[in-house]
Design a protein around this motif. Structure first.
Motif, mmCIF file in Angstrom:
data_model
loop_
_atom_site.group_PDB
_atom_site.id
_atom_site.type_symbol
_atom_site.label_atom_id
_atom_site.label_comp_id
_atom_site.label_asym_id
_atom_site.label_seq_id
_atom_site.Cartn_x
_atom_site.Cartn_y
_atom_site.Cartn_z
ATOM 1 N N GLY A 3 0.810 -1.079 -0.003
ATOM 2 C CA GLY A 3 0.142 0.128 0.128
ATOM 3 C C GLY A 3 0.828 1.406 -0.002
ATOM 4 N N VAL A 4 2.132 1.224 -0.478
ATOM 5 C CA VAL A 4 3.002 2.453 -0.428
ATOM 6 C C VAL A 4 3.193 2.890 -1.788
ATOM 7 C CG1 VAL A 4 5.267 2.804 -0.026
ATOM 8 C CG2 VAL A 4 4.140 1.410 1.481
ATOM 9 N N MET A 5 2.880 4.068 -2.283
ATOM 10 C CA MET A 5 3.274 4.619 -3.500
ATOM 11 C C MET A 5 4.570 4.406 -4.104
ATOM 12 S SD MET A 5 1.968 8.308 -5.212
ATOM 13 C CE MET A 5 0.485 8.046 -5.056
ATOM 14 N N PHE A 6 4.916 3.830 -5.246
ATOM 15 C CA PHE A 6 6.118 3.573 -5.780
ATOM 16 C C PHE A 6 6.306 4.842 -6.581
ATOM 17 C CE2 PHE A 6 9.385 1.614 -8.583
ATOM 18 C CZ PHE A 6 10.361 1.640 -7.814
ATOM 19 N N ASP A 7 6.577 6.058 -5.996
ATOM 20 C CA ASP A 7 6.694 7.351 -6.999
ATOM 21 C C ASP A 7 7.855 7.314 -7.696
ATOM 22 O OD1 ASP A 7 8.086 8.233 -5.022
ATOM 23 O OD2 ASP A 7 6.649 9.289 -4.202
ATOM 24 N N ASP A 8 8.224 8.650 -8.384
ATOM 25 C CA ASP A 8 9.274 8.879 -9.124
ATOM 26 C C ASP A 8 10.506 8.927 -8.317
ATOM 27 O OD1 ASP A 8 8.136 8.687 -11.445
ATOM 28 O OD2 ASP A 8 7.710 10.834 -11.727
ATOM 29 N N TYR A 9 10.521 9.784 -7.031
ATOM 30 C CA TYR A 9 11.402 9.764 -6.249
ATOM 31 C C TYR A 9 11.890 8.605 -5.858
ATOM 32 C CZ TYR A 9 14.740 11.873 -2.940
ATOM 33 O OH TYR A 9 15.662 12.269 -2.358
ATOM 34 N N ALA A 10 11.027 7.548 -5.110
ATOM 35 C CA ALA A 10 11.218 6.281 -4.651
ATOM 36 C C ALA A 10 11.997 5.459 -5.642
ATOM 37 C CB ALA A 10 9.846 5.650 -4.351
ATOM 38 N N ARG A 11 11.733 5.530 -6.870
ATOM 39 C CA ARG A 11 12.241 4.964 -8.145
ATOM 40 C C ARG A 11 13.534 5.487 -8.128
ATOM 41 N NH1 ARG A 11 10.266 2.229 -12.270
ATOM 42 N NH2 ARG A 11 8.278 2.758 -11.799
ATOM 43 N N TYR A 12 13.989 6.865 -8.161
ATOM 44 C CA TYR A 12 15.113 7.466 -8.282
ATOM 45 C C TYR A 12 16.233 6.921 -7.158
ATOM 46 C CZ TYR A 12 18.784 10.887 -8.042
ATOM 47 O OH TYR A 12 19.988 11.472 -7.863
ATOM 48 N N CYS A 13 15.600 6.752 -6.088
ATOM 49 C CA CYS A 13 16.508 6.289 -4.837
ATOM 50 C C CYS A 13 17.048 4.894 -5.012
ATOM 51 C CB CYS A 13 15.488 6.368 -3.594
ATOM 52 S SG CYS A 13 15.286 8.182 -2.893
ATOM 53 N N VAL A 14 16.150 3.812 -5.534
ATOM 54 C CA VAL A 14 16.420 2.902 -5.749
ATOM 55 C C VAL A 14 17.401 2.721 -6.874
ATOM 56 C CG1 VAL A 14 15.503 0.510 -6.809
ATOM 57 C CG2 VAL A 14 14.011 1.714 -5.081
ATOM 58 N N LEU A 49 11.953 3.988 2.581
ATOM 59 C CA LEU A 49 12.200 5.127 3.336
ATOM 60 C C LEU A 49 12.546 6.334 2.580
ATOM 61 C CD1 LEU A 49 14.461 3.507 5.891
ATOM 62 C CD2 LEU A 49 12.061 4.176 6.222
ATOM 63 N N LYS A 50 12.644 6.103 1.216
ATOM 64 C CA LYS A 50 12.890 7.125 0.232
ATOM 65 C C LYS A 50 14.279 7.803 0.467
ATOM 66 C CE LYS A 50 8.169 8.067 -1.370
ATOM 67 N NZ LYS A 50 7.289 9.121 -1.546
ATOM 68 N N LEU A 51 15.409 7.115 0.736
ATOM 69 C CA LEU A 51 16.653 7.779 1.195
ATOM 70 C C LEU A 51 17.732 7.802 -0.124
ATOM 71 C CD1 LEU A 51 17.125 6.104 4.636
ATOM 72 C CD2 LEU A 51 16.564 8.583 3.819
ATOM 73 N N ASN A 52 18.154 8.712 -0.230
ATOM 74 C CA ASN A 52 19.023 8.968 -1.604
ATOM 75 C C ASN A 52 20.600 8.894 -1.236
ATOM 76 O OD1 ASN A 52 20.225 9.833 -3.902
ATOM 77 N ND2 ASN A 52 19.172 11.608 -3.842
ATOM 78 N N ALA A 53 21.038 7.626 -1.935
ATOM 79 C CA ALA A 53 22.539 7.379 -1.749
ATOM 80 C C ALA A 53 23.320 8.415 -2.318
ATOM 81 C CB ALA A 53 22.831 5.985 -2.145
ATOM 82 N N ASN A 54 22.780 9.135 -3.570
ATOM 83 C CA ASN A 54 23.811 10.358 -4.298
ATOM 84 C C ASN A 54 23.491 11.405 -3.714
ATOM 85 O OD1 ASN A 54 24.852 8.158 -6.066
ATOM 86 N ND2 ASN A 54 22.918 8.628 -7.219
#
Length: 360
Positions: free
Chosen positions: A34-45, A81-86
């Motif tokens: 039930g969590v939205m996989f939005d563009d930012y989450a995709r970018y974080c992955v 968690l939408k955490l950005n390694a970059n």
């Protein structure tokens, strides 16, 4: 002419292959949660996968050498968690660990796994995104020894804001986070340098997890007596940490150096690490509202060192006793408890009538 019309062949890099393999699984899992996989989450992955591929390459291994289930779980955690390694500074980081997956008492079976950890600025990002009733996280203050600092004053529910005059001299002794909430009021959350001594104690205790002090070769093969000796040695070391008390004294103690990581002990990174811990001590304690059980559970697993230690202990000791089913024999039915009766029951037709029912 025909050559000009030919389409150039497309080559897929190792990173592309990994992204194409894991992204659909991550997206499906988040949708199931039930969590939205939005563009930012995709970018974080994608950023996380890029970092992991680079890390494995530098370690002389390939991504395929990493346990696939473990890698999938790591990417799901990053997406939740939408955490950005970059990001600069980084919000999360990864490291490779050799994990023994064999049951206790069995020959060691080692496999490489990736460990996911939250970097200092990651806690700020989580606080800004999930902080309960948090509207804005203002830039934090680094209060140094030579600064003039007047702490906030409380009068009932009214609070006088703190005052800070910078001098730029001395080491950082205090971190202050001004945080604005949805109702408009601002709170000033403060962490002291002296509090980092507790972080150091937990750090040393965690690094001693597999330590045997030469008492035995492997803590998982230790006898009960050896386990007691190891535990006693750990108690003595932790008592030494408590006795020293201050951050500076703990870091200067030669006896404790084997269990203090370079990020704490090296001159060039020591102060940054202490500041990071002061910041974390503030941002981690402010209540969060993740709005989803899966995200909350992921944060607990990544953030809580004690939780991770317990989980590792469970994994190492699970399924230690082999179950041998007995084939061809049926278990005896359970015995009913004996019921003692002083007299045999009298049939209804032979029971004497009470006097009032007898005919005269």
């Amino acid at each position: 002419m025909a050559e000009k019309n030919q389409v150039a062949p497309t080559y897929s890099t190792g990173l592309d292959k990994q992204i194409n393999a894991f992204l659909p699984m991550v997206e499906k899992q988040l949708n199931d949660d039930g969590v939205m996989f939005d563009d930012y989450a995709r970018y974080c992955v994608v950023s996380a996968m890029s970092e992991i591929v680079s890390m494995t390459h530098n370690a002389g291994i390939e991504p395929k050498d990493i346990n696939g289930s473990n890698l999938n779980d790591i990417l799901i955690s990053v997406a939740r968690l939408k955490l950005n390694a970059n990001a600069v500074p980084r919000e999360c980081y990864f490291q490779i660990r050799n994990v023994n997956t064999a049951p206790k008492g069995k020959p060691a079976k080692w496999e490489k796994q990736v460990e996911f950890n939250i970097e200092g600025d990651g806690y700020d990002a989580i606080l800004a995104r999930y902080g309960r009733d948090v509207k804005k996280v203002y830039p934090y203050w680094l209060v140094r020894e030579g600064d003039t600092y007047i702490p906030p004053k409380h009068k009932g529910v009214e609070v006088t804001p703190p005052e800070w005059e910078e001098s730029g001299e001395g080491k950082v002794i205090r971190v202050v986070y001004p945080i604005e909430y949805n109702d408009g009021h601002i709170e000033y959350h403060v962490s002291e340098r002296s509090d980092v001594a507790k972080n150091l104690a937990a750090h040393i205790s965690n690094n001693m997890q597999n330590e045997t002090f030469g008492i035995c070769e492997d803590r998982y093969k230790a006898t009960d007596k050896q386990k007691q000796q190891i535990a006693e040695k750990k108690r003595q070391i932790m008592a030494k940490v408590k006795e020293l008390g201050t951050v500076e004294d703990i870091l200067a103690c030669e006896e404790l150096q084997p269990w203090i990581s370079p990020s704490y002990s090296e001159f060039q990174s020591q102060e940054s690490m202490i500041i990071r811990k002061m910041r974390n001590n503030i941002t981690k304690k402010i209540p969060k509202d993740f709005g989803n059980a899966a995200i909350a559970n992921t944060y607990s697993m990544v953030d809580d060192v004690v939780y991770r230690e317990v989980q590792e202990e469970i994994e190492q000791n699970a399924n230690q006793t082999e179950f041998q089913p007995v084939i061809g024999e049926k278990p005896a039915p359970p015995k009913m408890p004996d019921v003692k009766q002083e007299k045999e029951p009298v049939p209804a037709g032979e029971r004497p009538l009470p006097d009032f029912m007898k005919q005269e």
